[in-house]
Design a protein around this motif. Structure first.
Motif, PDB file in Angstrom:
ATOM      1  N   VAL A  85     -28.872 -61.281  59.225  1.00 29.51           N
ATOM      2  CA  VAL A  85     -29.694 -60.776  58.119  1.00 29.51           C
ATOM      3  C   VAL A  85     -30.618 -61.869  57.616  1.00 29.51           C
ATOM      4  O   VAL A  85     -31.807 -61.632  57.352  1.00 29.51           O
ATOM      5  CB  VAL A  85     -28.808 -60.244  56.968  1.00 29.51           C
ATOM      6  CG1 VAL A  85     -29.652 -60.017  55.712  1.00 29.51           C
ATOM      7  CG2 VAL A  85     -28.140 -58.946  57.361  1.00 29.51           C
ATOM      8  N   ALA A 145     -28.377 -54.987  64.237  1.00 26.48           N
ATOM      9  CA  ALA A 145     -28.430 -54.263  62.960  1.00 26.48           C
ATOM     10  C   ALA A 145     -28.734 -55.214  61.811  1.00 26.48           C
ATOM     11  O   ALA A 145     -29.541 -54.902  60.919  1.00 26.48           O
ATOM     12  CB  ALA A 145     -27.108 -53.539  62.719  1.00 26.48           C
ATOM     13  N   ALA A 149     -32.032 -55.097  59.539  1.00 29.89           N
ATOM     14  CA  ALA A 149     -31.876 -54.897  58.100  1.00 29.89           C
ATOM     15  C   ALA A 149     -32.623 -55.968  57.318  1.00 29.89           C
ATOM     16  O   ALA A 149     -33.327 -55.674  56.346  1.00 29.89           O
ATOM     17  CB  ALA A 149     -30.397 -54.905  57.728  1.00 29.89           C
ATOM     18  N   THR A 152     -36.510 -55.285  57.764  1.00 27.40           N
ATOM     19  CA  THR A 152     -37.065 -54.127  57.059  1.00 27.40           C
ATOM     20  C   THR A 152     -36.944 -54.258  55.545  1.00 27.40           C
ATOM     21  O   THR A 152     -37.799 -53.774  54.808  1.00 27.40           O
ATOM     22  CB  THR A 152     -36.380 -52.826  57.510  1.00 27.40           C
ATOM     23  OG1 THR A 152     -34.955 -52.972  57.392  1.00 27.40           O
ATOM     24  CG2 THR A 152     -36.733 -52.490  58.937  1.00 27.40           C
ATOM     25  N   THR A 153     -35.894 -54.908  55.060  1.00 25.85           N
ATOM     26  CA  THR A 153     -35.770 -55.048  53.609  1.00 25.85           C
ATOM     27  C   THR A 153     -36.792 -56.042  53.074  1.00 25.85           C
ATOM     28  O   THR A 153     -37.296 -55.891  51.959  1.00 25.85           O
ATOM     29  CB  THR A 153     -34.346 -55.468  53.203  1.00 25.85           C
ATOM     30  OG1 THR A 153     -34.186 -55.251  51.793  1.00 25.85           O
ATOM     31  CG2 THR A 153     -34.052 -56.922  53.496  1.00 25.85           C
ATOM     32  N   ALA A 159     -34.442 -51.029  54.257  1.00 20.18           N
ATOM     33  CA  ALA A 159     -33.305 -51.281  55.137  1.00 20.18           C
ATOM     34  C   ALA A 159     -32.215 -50.229  54.997  1.00 20.18           C
ATOM     35  O   ALA A 159     -31.245 -50.244  55.758  1.00 20.18           O
ATOM     36  CB  ALA A 159     -32.724 -52.665  54.865  1.00 20.18           C
ATOM     37  N   VAL A 162     -31.402 -48.338  58.214  1.00 18.65           N
ATOM     38  CA  VAL A 162     -30.772 -49.223  59.204  1.00 18.65           C
ATOM     39  C   VAL A 162     -29.289 -49.384  58.912  1.00 18.65           C
ATOM     40  O   VAL A 162     -28.434 -49.223  59.792  1.00 18.65           O
ATOM     41  CB  VAL A 162     -31.458 -50.605  59.212  1.00 18.65           C
ATOM     42  CG1 VAL A 162     -30.715 -51.560  60.154  1.00 18.65           C
ATOM     43  CG2 VAL A 162     -32.911 -50.487  59.636  1.00 18.65           C
ATOM     44  N   MET A 163     -28.955 -49.699  57.661  1.00 21.45           N
ATOM     45  CA  MET A 163     -27.567 -49.918  57.314  1.00 21.45           C
ATOM     46  C   MET A 163     -26.774 -48.621  57.325  1.00 21.45           C
ATOM     47  O   MET A 163     -25.575 -48.613  57.643  1.00 21.45           O
ATOM     48  CB  MET A 163     -27.470 -50.591  55.948  1.00 21.45           C
ATOM     49  CG  MET A 163     -28.079 -51.989  55.908  1.00 21.45           C
ATOM     50  SD  MET A 163     -27.573 -53.026  57.309  1.00 21.45           S
ATOM     51  CE  MET A 163     -25.798 -53.047  57.093  1.00 21.45           C
ATOM     52  N   TYR A 166     -25.790 -48.209  60.839  1.00 19.14           N
ATOM     53  CA  TYR A 166     -24.776 -49.206  61.206  1.00 19.14           C
ATOM     54  C   TYR A 166     -23.399 -48.806  60.677  1.00 19.14           C
ATOM     55  O   TYR A 166     -22.392 -48.858  61.398  1.00 19.14           O
ATOM     56  CB  TYR A 166     -25.186 -50.569  60.656  1.00 19.14           C
ATOM     57  CG  TYR A 166     -24.125 -51.634  60.792  1.00 19.14           C
ATOM     58  CD1 TYR A 166     -23.780 -52.151  62.032  1.00 19.14           C
ATOM     59  CD2 TYR A 166     -23.477 -52.139  59.666  1.00 19.14           C
ATOM     60  CE1 TYR A 166     -22.811 -53.144  62.160  1.00 19.14           C
ATOM     61  CE2 TYR A 166     -22.514 -53.129  59.778  1.00 19.14           C
ATOM     62  CZ  TYR A 166     -22.187 -53.629  61.021  1.00 19.14           C
ATOM     63  OH  TYR A 166     -21.224 -54.602  61.142  1.00 19.14           O
ATOM     64  N   ASN A 181     -22.054 -50.439  51.352  1.00 23.89           N
ATOM     65  CA  ASN A 181     -23.508 -50.398  51.206  1.00 23.89           C
ATOM     66  C   ASN A 181     -23.935 -51.019  49.871  1.00 23.89           C
ATOM     67  O   ASN A 181     -24.914 -51.784  49.798  1.00 23.89           O
ATOM     68  CB  ASN A 181     -23.976 -48.947  51.293  1.00 23.89           C
ATOM     69  CG  ASN A 181     -25.464 -48.817  51.511  1.00 23.89           C
ATOM     70  OD1 ASN A 181     -26.001 -49.236  52.531  1.00 23.89           O
ATOM     71  ND2 ASN A 181     -26.139 -48.216  50.542  1.00 23.89           N
ATOM     72  N   SER A 244     -31.905 -40.433  57.121  1.00 19.77           N
ATOM     73  CA  SER A 244     -32.455 -41.633  57.752  1.00 19.77           C
ATOM     74  C   SER A 244     -33.647 -41.276  58.637  1.00 19.77           C
ATOM     75  O   SER A 244     -34.667 -41.983  58.644  1.00 19.77           O
ATOM     76  CB  SER A 244     -31.376 -42.330  58.584  1.00 19.77           C
ATOM     77  OG  SER A 244     -30.307 -42.758  57.769  1.00 19.77           O
TER      78      SER A 244
END
Length: 254
Positions: A85, A145, A149, A152-153, A159, A162-163, A166, A181, A244
């Motif tokens: 990350v 992943a 994440a 994209t965040t 994100a 994505v999460m 995952y 999360n 999503s």
């Protein structure tokens, strides 16, 4: 109402209110749909400032999610993502400097749609007589992943899908999904706040927008809390994948 908000107009404020509700809703129910809020705020405010306003509201939603579901978190899933990350955040920061907004959105949208497609294929290949999944994910997949994440965040506050994918691949139940999360994004979003501050994004307009839209986040959180208790695990997974995919299309086509 402060001049910083009236200058945006009624239509922009309405978009922001819907975005605030979606942020709160995603933090207590179906992860992934909150990415649409980033799009709505970008339509209502200058794009860069909108990311700061969304970030502050996401932190409010994270606090609610941690308070309600934090005890259900799977820390194993969070810890294994931390190195990749961080790498994704750094790549995202560089990407923002050298790539225009259109290419950035399209890249994120395509990545998310591919992730959704892989999840759908995995579910279609699973037969009723297959043994229960162990919840283990290959280290390469987990690393990808985490990288996605972080990327994209940093680039779009997006994100969530994505999460969501995952955590679905990890086959955890809905309460553990929401709790994990919540803690994950609470840490990530708090870490991003100094970066936004260093970029000078916390303008008076951003801060007033945050104050004005906190009630919308609270409304969304209450709605999500009411709905999540009425759906089965299977329904939760299907709606999360659909949310999503929808968020990915919105990001790709906006």
């Amino acid at each position: 109402m402060p001049a910083e908000l009236t200058s945006l107009g009624g239509g922009a404020l309405a978009l922001m209110a819907v975005g605030g509700v979606l942020i709160g809703f995603s933090k207590t129910s179906f992860g992934g749909i909150g990415a649409v809020a980033a799009v709505l705020f970008a339509l209502a405010m200058p794009p860069k400032e909108s990311t700061a306003a969304v970030l502050l509201l996401l932190i409010v939603g994270d606090a609610i999610g941690v308070w309600l579901y934090g005890r259900h978190a799977s820390w194993r899933l969070i810890v294994r993502l931390i190195p990749t990350v961080i790498a994704g955040l750094l790549i995202g920061a560089a990407f923002i400097r050298f790539v225009d907004d259109v290419l950035m959105r399209r890249t994120i949208g395509v990545l998310l749609l591919v992730s959704v497609g892989l999840q759908v294929v995995q579910r279609l290949r699973t037969r009723p007589d297959d043994p229960p999944p162990t919840g283990a994910i290959h280290p390469v997949a987990a690393g990808a992943a985490g990288m996605a994440a972080g990327f994209t965040t940093m680039t779009a506050n997006a994100a969530g899908p994505v999460m969501a994918l995952y955590f679905l691949a990890s086959r955890i139940d809905k309460k553990r999904f929401i709790g994990t999360n919540a803690w994950f994004f609470a840490a990530i979003n708090l870490a991003k706040t100094p970066l936004s501050g260093a970029l000078g994004l916390y303008t008076p307009q951003v801060l007033w927008a945050w104050v004005a839209m906190v009630p919308a986040v609270l409304v969304g959180a209450v709605l999500g809390r009411l709905i999540i208790g009425r759906v089965t695990q299977r329904q939760f997974e299907l709606v999360t994948m659909a949310a999503s995919a929808f968020a990915s299309l919105v990001i790709l086509l906006r």
